[in-house]
Structures are given as structure tokens and as C-alpha cells.
Design a protein around this motif. Structure first.
Motif, PDB file in Angstrom:
ATOM      1  N   HIS A  41       5.513  -1.508   0.911  1.00  0.00           N
ATOM      2  CA  HIS A  41       6.809  -2.028   0.473  1.00  0.00           C
ATOM      3  C   HIS A  41       7.130  -3.343   1.185  1.00  0.00           C
ATOM      4  CE1 HIS A  41      11.103  -1.935  -0.636  1.00  0.00           C
ATOM      5  NE2 HIS A  41      11.321  -2.288   0.620  1.00  0.00           N
ATOM      6  N   PHE A  44       4.956  -6.231  -0.136  1.00  0.00           N
ATOM      7  CA  PHE A  44       5.430  -6.697  -1.439  1.00  0.00           C
ATOM      8  C   PHE A  44       6.704  -7.524  -1.271  1.00  0.00           C
ATOM      9  CE2 PHE A  44       3.363  -3.222  -4.304  1.00  0.00           C
ATOM     10  CZ  PHE A  44       2.117  -3.739  -3.980  1.00  0.00           C
ATOM     11  N   ARG A  60       2.725  -9.664  -9.612  1.00  0.00           N
ATOM     12  CA  ARG A  60       3.541  -8.461  -9.618  1.00  0.00           C
ATOM     13  C   ARG A  60       3.045  -7.468 -10.672  1.00  0.00           C
ATOM     14  NH1 ARG A  60       7.542 -12.311  -7.967  1.00  0.00           N
ATOM     15  NH2 ARG A  60       7.954 -12.964 -10.111  1.00  0.00           N
ATOM     16  N   ARG A  61       2.629  -7.975 -11.825  1.00  0.00           N
ATOM     17  CA  ARG A  61       2.093  -7.083 -12.856  1.00  0.00           C
ATOM     18  C   ARG A  61       0.858  -6.341 -12.355  1.00  0.00           C
ATOM     19  NH1 ARG A  61       0.902  -9.397 -18.778  1.00  0.00           N
ATOM     20  NH2 ARG A  61       3.174  -9.331 -18.774  1.00  0.00           N
ATOM     21  N   TYR A  64       2.041  -4.053  -8.844  1.00  0.00           N
ATOM     22  CA  TYR A  64       3.063  -3.028  -9.015  1.00  0.00           C
ATOM     23  C   TYR A  64       2.556  -1.802  -9.768  1.00  0.00           C
ATOM     24  CZ  TYR A  64       7.037  -5.701  -7.194  1.00  0.00           C
ATOM     25  OH  TYR A  64       7.910  -6.371  -6.374  1.00  0.00           O
ATOM     26  N   LYS A  65       1.381  -1.866 -10.345  1.00  0.00           N
ATOM     27  CA  LYS A  65       0.816  -0.719 -11.080  1.00  0.00           C
ATOM     28  C   LYS A  65       0.721   0.511 -10.183  1.00  0.00           C
ATOM     29  CE  LYS A  65      -1.281  -0.617 -14.653  1.00  0.00           C
ATOM     30  NZ  LYS A  65      -0.961  -0.134 -15.999  1.00  0.00           N
ATOM     31  N   TYR A  67       2.573   0.864  -7.362  1.00  0.00           N
ATOM     32  CA  TYR A  67       3.765   0.865  -6.518  1.00  0.00           C
ATOM     33  C   TYR A  67       4.770   1.932  -6.952  1.00  0.00           C
ATOM     34  CZ  TYR A  67       7.794  -1.308  -4.106  1.00  0.00           C
ATOM     35  OH  TYR A  67       8.883  -1.565  -3.323  1.00  0.00           O
ATOM     36  N   PHE A  68       4.859   2.158  -8.265  1.00  0.00           N
ATOM     37  CA  PHE A  68       5.844   3.081  -8.814  1.00  0.00           C
ATOM     38  C   PHE A  68       5.243   4.466  -9.042  1.00  0.00           C
ATOM     39  CE2 PHE A  68       7.076  -1.182 -10.415  1.00  0.00           C
ATOM     40  CZ  PHE A  68       8.299  -1.292  -9.746  1.00  0.00           C
ATOM     41  N   CYS A  71       3.453   3.502 -14.126  1.00  0.00           N
ATOM     42  CA  CYS A  71       3.726   2.162 -14.662  1.00  0.00           C
ATOM     43  C   CYS A  71       2.755   1.864 -15.792  1.00  0.00           C
ATOM     44  CB  CYS A  71       3.615   1.111 -13.556  1.00  0.00           C
ATOM     45  SG  CYS A  71       4.002  -0.563 -14.101  1.00  0.00           S
ATOM     46  N   VAL A  77       8.120  -8.584 -14.253  1.00  0.00           N
ATOM     47  CA  VAL A  77       9.157  -8.486 -13.223  1.00  0.00           C
ATOM     48  C   VAL A  77       9.452  -9.891 -12.719  1.00  0.00           C
ATOM     49  CG1 VAL A  77       9.802  -7.581 -10.965  1.00  0.00           C
ATOM     50  CG2 VAL A  77       8.465  -6.170 -12.537  1.00  0.00           C
ATOM     51  N   PRO A  86      10.674   3.527  -4.829  1.00  0.00           N
ATOM     52  CA  PRO A  86       9.859   3.257  -6.021  1.00  0.00           C
ATOM     53  C   PRO A  86       9.028   4.448  -6.494  1.00  0.00           C
ATOM     54  CG  PRO A  86       8.942   2.166  -4.094  1.00  0.00           C
ATOM     55  CD  PRO A  86      10.284   2.670  -3.692  1.00  0.00           C
TER      56      PRO A  86
END
Length: 247
Positions: A41, A44, A60-61, A64-65, A67-68, A71, A77, A86
Motif C-alpha cells: 500500500h 503504491f 496503475r492498471r 492494481y490487478k 491490489y484489490f 479486479c 484509475v 482494498p
């Protein structure tokens, strides 16, 4: 009157003298997860969150895959977006979250915050769960500078449009208890807020606790909705009342 499940407000967490500053920060940002999750976190936040332009969107694309909670593909984003807890956020395919938005899943239940396929969150929007899940259906648009605050749940069904500056907030306090300060009271709720599919919520509409808005409805600009609105109707005013039946 339904009591909301016990929720520790941010004020209470920050005032806890038994916890270190590190633990307070972790509780508010990523929750009770591993130190590796917190380090991810922080990385990022330092490297990806402020990065402008096409490069920022691309990186970010990619990153972030993982990260959540989940996704999908095609995520966009914008710059300076903040995500708290997240691992409780699920994002579908082709979701767009514009600049300077906040999504905070700290108070959610099992489902968390769900943004289904094609959701568009415009800039400077805040989506926060102090309690209860938040579900935003397929192809829903949330206008710029809107605020969604859940105390017992929010559901917006597919195809609905919220214009800019809308405010949705479930939960309330008992104002008749004059001997008890608001800070000391436990909130209660009449139930989650729901907006039926293909509804249009115009500019600066306020929707309050426990309200259910039926599908294919229109809420006129500036209305304050305190009670349920039937399907296929147009409502306006403060408090909002049905003024026209759609056919």
C-alpha cells in the motif's frame, strides 16, 4: 428502528491510547492484514497514486490487478485516488475511477464495496462504508463531487445515473436524547438505501436513511428524499414528493 452493528469511528481509533501510531494507521488504511500488504500500500501511495498522464494510468492498471479483492480488465484509475481496505473492494471490467476520488471499505461486511462492469466514478467523489456493504451495478455513473456514505448498506442498480454533487447517507442519531451528546450515542438505521435500475438522480439530490427508489424513476435537481419513491415516477422538492407518473 434497527441498531447498526458496532462500528469504531475513526475518531475512536485515533484516540486509543493503547495502540501505537503504526497500528492506528494500519487499522484505518489497510486493516488487519500482513506487514507486506501495508508495505505494498505504501509503495503504491508513493509511486503510483500521484503519477500523472497515460503512464500513470497504464502502471496503475497493471499493478492494481493484485491490489484489490478482485479486479477485472480495462481498469482506469486517475491521479491521486485513495483506496482504504482494498482487500474488501471488488472491481469489474472496464471500470473508470477519475482523479481525486476516495473509496473506503473499512466498515463493510462480507461483500465489501463492489463496482460492477462499466461503472464510472467521476472526479472528487467519495464512497465510504462506515457499516454495511456498498454495491454499484453495471454501467452506473456517479457524478463529480458526489458523496456516498453507508452505515447499513447502499445498493444502486444497473443503468442508473447520479449527476454531480449528489449526497447519499444512511444512518442517523436519536436527536430526542438531549442528555447524551451525539458523539456518545450509537447510531441506528431504518435499513439500507436502494436505487432501482435505470433511475436518474439529478444534480445535488440528497437521499437519506432507509430510502428505496423504484426503477425507472427520476429525482429532480436539489430534491431531499426522506421517504420511498415508487417505480416509474418523477419526484421533486424538500421533502421529495411524486409529481408525475412515467408511462
Amino acid at each position: 428502528m434497527n441498531k447498526i452493528p458496532t462500528i469504531r469511528p475513526a475518531r475512536s481509533i485515533l484516540a486509543d491510547k493503547e495502540k501505537s501510531a503504526y497500528r492506528k494507521y494500519r487499522d484505518l488504511t489497510v486493516g488487519d492484514t500482513s506487514i507486506l500488504r501495508l508495505l505494498l500500500h505504501e509503495m503504491f501511495a508513493f509511486l503510483l497514486v500521484p503519477l500523472p498522464g497515460a503512464l500513470g494510468i497504464l502502471l496503475r492498471r497493471i499493478f492494481y490487478k493484485k491490489y484489490f479483492k478482485s479486479c477485472g480488465n480495462g481498469l482506469i484509475v486517475g491521479r491521486s485516488c485513495v483506496f482504504r481496505h482494498p482487500t474488501k473492494i471488488s472491481i469489474g471490467n472496464n471500470v473508470t475511477i477519475d482523479d481525486i476520488s476516495l473509496i473506503d471499505a473499512r466498515g463493510t461486511d462480507e461483500q465489501g464495496i463492489v463496482l460492477e462492469d462499466g461503472v464510472m466514478i467521476n472526479r472528487n467523489t467519495s464512497i465510504q462504508s462506515k457499516g454495511g456493504d456498498i454495491s454499484i451495478g453495471k454501467s452506473v455513473t456517479v457524478g463529480a463531487s458526489s458523496s456516498l456514505v453507508s452505515w447499513s448498506g447502499i445498493r444502486i442498480d444497473e443503468g442508473s445515473v447520479l449527476a454531480g454533487g449528489c449526497y447519499i447517507s444512511a444512518g442517523k442519531f436519536d436527536y430526542s436524547e438531549l442528555g447524551t451528546s451525539i458523539l456518545e450515542q450509537e447510531p441506528f438505521s431504518s435499513g439500507p438505501i436502494t436505487i432501482g435500475k435505470n433511475s436518474w438522480i439529478a444534480t445535488r439530490v440528497t437521499i437519506l436513511d432507509g430510502v428505496q427508489i423504484g426503477e425507472d424513476s427520476i429525482i429532480a435537481a436539489g430534491a431531499v428524499v426522506t421517504g420511498n419513491i415508487p417505480p416509474r415516477t418523477i419526484a421533486a422538492g424538500n421533502p421529495a414528493k411524486v409529481v408525475f407518473q412515467r408511462r
